[in-house]
Design a protein around this motif. Sequence first.
Motif, PDB file in Angstrom:
ATOM      1  N   MET A 130      -9.252   6.867   2.927  1.00 53.62           N
ATOM      2  CA  MET A 130      -8.259   6.208   3.777  1.00 53.62           C
ATOM      3  C   MET A 130      -7.234   5.525   2.876  1.00 53.62           C
ATOM      4  O   MET A 130      -7.433   5.403   1.677  1.00 53.62           O
ATOM      5  CB  MET A 130      -8.908   5.153   4.672  1.00 53.62           C
ATOM      6  N   TYR A 131      -6.136   5.100   3.484  1.00 54.34           N
ATOM      7  CA  TYR A 131      -5.172   4.246   2.791  1.00 54.34           C
ATOM      8  C   TYR A 131      -5.291   2.843   3.385  1.00 54.34           C
ATOM      9  O   TYR A 131      -5.688   2.666   4.536  1.00 54.34           O
ATOM     10  CB  TYR A 131      -3.745   4.737   3.042  1.00 54.34           C
ATOM     11  N   GLY A 132      -4.888   1.832   2.613  1.00 55.17           N
ATOM     12  CA  GLY A 132      -4.882   0.470   3.153  1.00 55.17           C
ATOM     13  C   GLY A 132      -4.421  -0.516   2.110  1.00 55.17           C
ATOM     14  O   GLY A 132      -4.036  -0.110   1.006  1.00 55.17           O
ATOM     15  N   PHE A 133      -4.438  -1.779   2.444  1.00 57.50           N
ATOM     16  CA  PHE A 133      -4.067  -2.913   1.585  1.00 57.50           C
ATOM     17  C   PHE A 133      -2.573  -2.961   1.310  1.00 57.50           C
ATOM     18  O   PHE A 133      -1.937  -3.975   1.558  1.00 57.50           O
ATOM     19  CB  PHE A 133      -4.860  -2.901   0.271  1.00 57.50           C
ATOM     20  N   ALA A 134      -1.991  -1.881   0.772  1.00 54.57           N
ATOM     21  CA  ALA A 134      -0.562  -1.882   0.445  1.00 54.57           C
ATOM     22  C   ALA A 134      -0.088  -0.424   0.466  1.00 54.57           C
ATOM     23  O   ALA A 134      -0.907   0.493   0.407  1.00 54.57           O
ATOM     24  CB  ALA A 134      -0.340  -2.516  -0.918  1.00 54.57           C
ATOM     25  N   PRO A 135       1.227  -0.204   0.530  1.00 55.53           N
ATOM     26  CA  PRO A 135       1.730   1.168   0.596  1.00 55.53           C
ATOM     27  C   PRO A 135       1.195   2.051  -0.525  1.00 55.53           C
ATOM     28  O   PRO A 135       1.273   1.685  -1.691  1.00 55.53           O
ATOM     29  CB  PRO A 135       3.243   0.991   0.485  1.00 55.53           C
ATOM     30  N   GLY A 136       0.614   3.187  -0.156  1.00 59.96           N
ATOM     31  CA  GLY A 136       0.136   4.156  -1.125  1.00 59.96           C
ATOM     32  C   GLY A 136      -1.202   3.826  -1.761  1.00 59.96           C
ATOM     33  O   GLY A 136      -1.638   4.538  -2.660  1.00 59.96           O
ATOM     34  N   LEU A 176       1.483  -0.563  -6.959  1.00 60.40           N
ATOM     35  CA  LEU A 176       2.360  -1.738  -7.066  1.00 60.40           C
ATOM     36  C   LEU A 176       1.705  -2.742  -7.997  1.00 60.40           C
ATOM     37  O   LEU A 176       0.493  -2.709  -8.184  1.00 60.40           O
ATOM     38  CB  LEU A 176       2.509  -2.400  -5.685  1.00 60.40           C
ATOM     39  N   MET A 178       0.101  -5.958  -8.312  1.00 69.24           N
ATOM     40  CA  MET A 178      -0.543  -6.776  -7.276  1.00 69.24           C
ATOM     41  C   MET A 178      -1.759  -7.443  -7.892  1.00 69.24           C
ATOM     42  O   MET A 178      -2.283  -6.967  -8.896  1.00 69.24           O
ATOM     43  CB  MET A 178      -1.067  -5.857  -6.159  1.00 69.24           C
ATOM     44  N   LEU A 193       3.112   7.015  -4.848  1.00 69.83           N
ATOM     45  CA  LEU A 193       4.369   6.938  -4.091  1.00 69.83           C
ATOM     46  C   LEU A 193       5.339   7.802  -4.897  1.00 69.83           C
ATOM     47  O   LEU A 193       5.844   7.375  -5.934  1.00 69.83           O
ATOM     48  CB  LEU A 193       4.886   5.495  -4.016  1.00 69.83           C
ATOM     49  N   PRO A 200       6.597  11.915   0.454  1.00 71.19           N
ATOM     50  CA  PRO A 200       6.595  10.597  -0.187  1.00 71.19           C
ATOM     51  C   PRO A 200       5.236  10.133  -0.716  1.00 71.19           C
ATOM     52  O   PRO A 200       5.193   9.270  -1.585  1.00 71.19           O
ATOM     53  CB  PRO A 200       7.102   9.662   0.908  1.00 71.19           C
ATOM     54  N   PHE A 201       4.131  10.681  -0.182  1.00 69.74           N
ATOM     55  CA  PHE A 201       2.799  10.233  -0.612  1.00 69.74           C
ATOM     56  C   PHE A 201       2.052  11.407  -1.243  1.00 69.74           C
ATOM     57  O   PHE A 201       2.006  12.498  -0.672  1.00 69.74           O
ATOM     58  CB  PHE A 201       2.019   9.678   0.583  1.00 69.74           C
ATOM     59  N   PHE A 203      -1.148  12.023  -1.800  1.00 72.85           N
ATOM     60  CA  PHE A 203      -2.399  12.501  -1.199  1.00 72.85           C
ATOM     61  C   PHE A 203      -2.362  12.406   0.317  1.00 72.85           C
ATOM     62  O   PHE A 203      -1.795  11.479   0.875  1.00 72.85           O
ATOM     63  CB  PHE A 203      -3.597  11.656  -1.656  1.00 72.85           C
TER      64      PHE A 203
END
Lengths: 220, 309
Positions: A130-136, A176, A178, A193, A200-201, A203
């Motif tokens: 999954m994706y989460g926390f921040a973009p990408g 990023l 972070m 990204l 744009p992504f 995966f």
Amino acid sequence: MRPVFHPVADHAVLVEFADQIDPAAHAAVLRLDQALAAQPFAGFAEAIPAFVTLLVDFDPAATDHARVIHHLRGLLEVPVSARPAPVLHEVPVCYEQDFAPDLPDVARACGLTPEAVIAAHLAGRYEVAMYGFAPGYAYLSGVPEAIRLDRKPSPKRGVAAGSVIIAGAQCLVTTLTMPTGWWIIGHSPLKILTGETDHPFRFEVGDHIAFRRIRAEALP
Amino acid sequence: MTRMQVLAAGPHVTLQDGGRRGMMRFGVPASGALDRKALALANLALGNPPGAAGIEVSVAGLTLTCLDGPVSVSLTGGGFIVEHAGRRLGGWRVLTLRAGDDLTIRRGPWGSWCYLAFAGGLKAPLWLGSAATHGPTGFGGGQIGAGQVLKLVNPRQMAERALTCPVWARPRSVLHAVAGPQDRYFAAETLRTFFDSPFHVTDAWDRMGLRLRGPLVAPEGALSIPSQAILRGSVQVAGDGVATVLLSDHQTTGGYPKIATLLADDIDGLVQLRPRDALRFTAVTPEEAIALARQRAAAFAAFAARITP
């Protein structure tokens, strides 16, 4: 696998396949996500896959929870066709000292040499869960048992983009700068990204990942 | 080229649009205007598409000077004070700026966010196809700062007029929510407390979320659940029992249980409250939520049709 459907606000349904992390439940999430992408309903907005749930967002002007649940049940009843072979991405990682500040601590905590930690990390078979926390931020499941650690007691600030970090069964290549409480064991020059308009992504959720070791000279 | 120069901008003044939709599966929330209806009305009053880029002005205010004109602008959202070319006005109006005119927007009697749109549009940096500023990274249109020059696209001039602020565009202290999706982790009594008790807005807010002061509504047992989707409007409860409402720049997934989720339309009214304002949650069934959403969308569409030139 029979999920529970939870209506959410006036615009979503949460499909829950299990209440604990479970590989079969995650496979069911990915199957439903793919089936929905192939056969969306009128008013479908977006779907957000996670470890054991799929959240399906919709336009309340066009449909409602009951109709969306009916559509999703229909998709679940279709016999499972063989999933197309997932895309495999090779992700280069530099594990050299300057890029892997936590490697000695991980080695100590696991009772391994740093080389053995690297070997274990390279041997892992990973899947974009999954994706989460921040973009990408793509959560890659599949860190081998031998190097699974709880996150650090306190997060480190300003961790550079491209850091390869691990905690528990998850690995992540940050996009990023972070803070993170995960263990920094390497650095990857691969941009998740991508900056490309039509892609744009790097995966998709469900893709497979293999890490490949590179030397610092190979970093841009 | 028609340009505006920013003379002063407080914190939390950003470029926003209708939001960057459909990318939550990649960790990207929609962002966009906190009060979506207000930005849409500001645009519609000028004949712009409802989701066009505009400026979201916080109570810290904004002052612009018009370098080239004329161009008409509109102001909606909170009841802010607007000073233009020696006149002191309220929000909710269409104005025309001429070269040399200053425009000051500052905190007024009510509301937390004012929206400024430009007839024709604003040239804004895009990220993933949208000018919405993603707060945590600054990607997209970005924060507005003193000295910055804003460029306008196809500027147009139209008649100055006052706009009526509809009752449903004002701050809202009664918020409709559907319980869950993790309501089963809360005791029946805790759920009753959540829906029966007054809460207050605190100073702990940003574009990601707003912490509430009120009764503690701690979940039973499950302090964390497998990480899963969060929405704008999710009411998340950490182990300490403090409720937080997630807003436009929310993280897309998380492991705290959500006691309830606000109807999308009510979030616009919530964000216009101010710290220390009281609010209350009203439970509705999913069926009632859909009926309310459609009824409100119809009222919005009727009003939008009346103000569109």
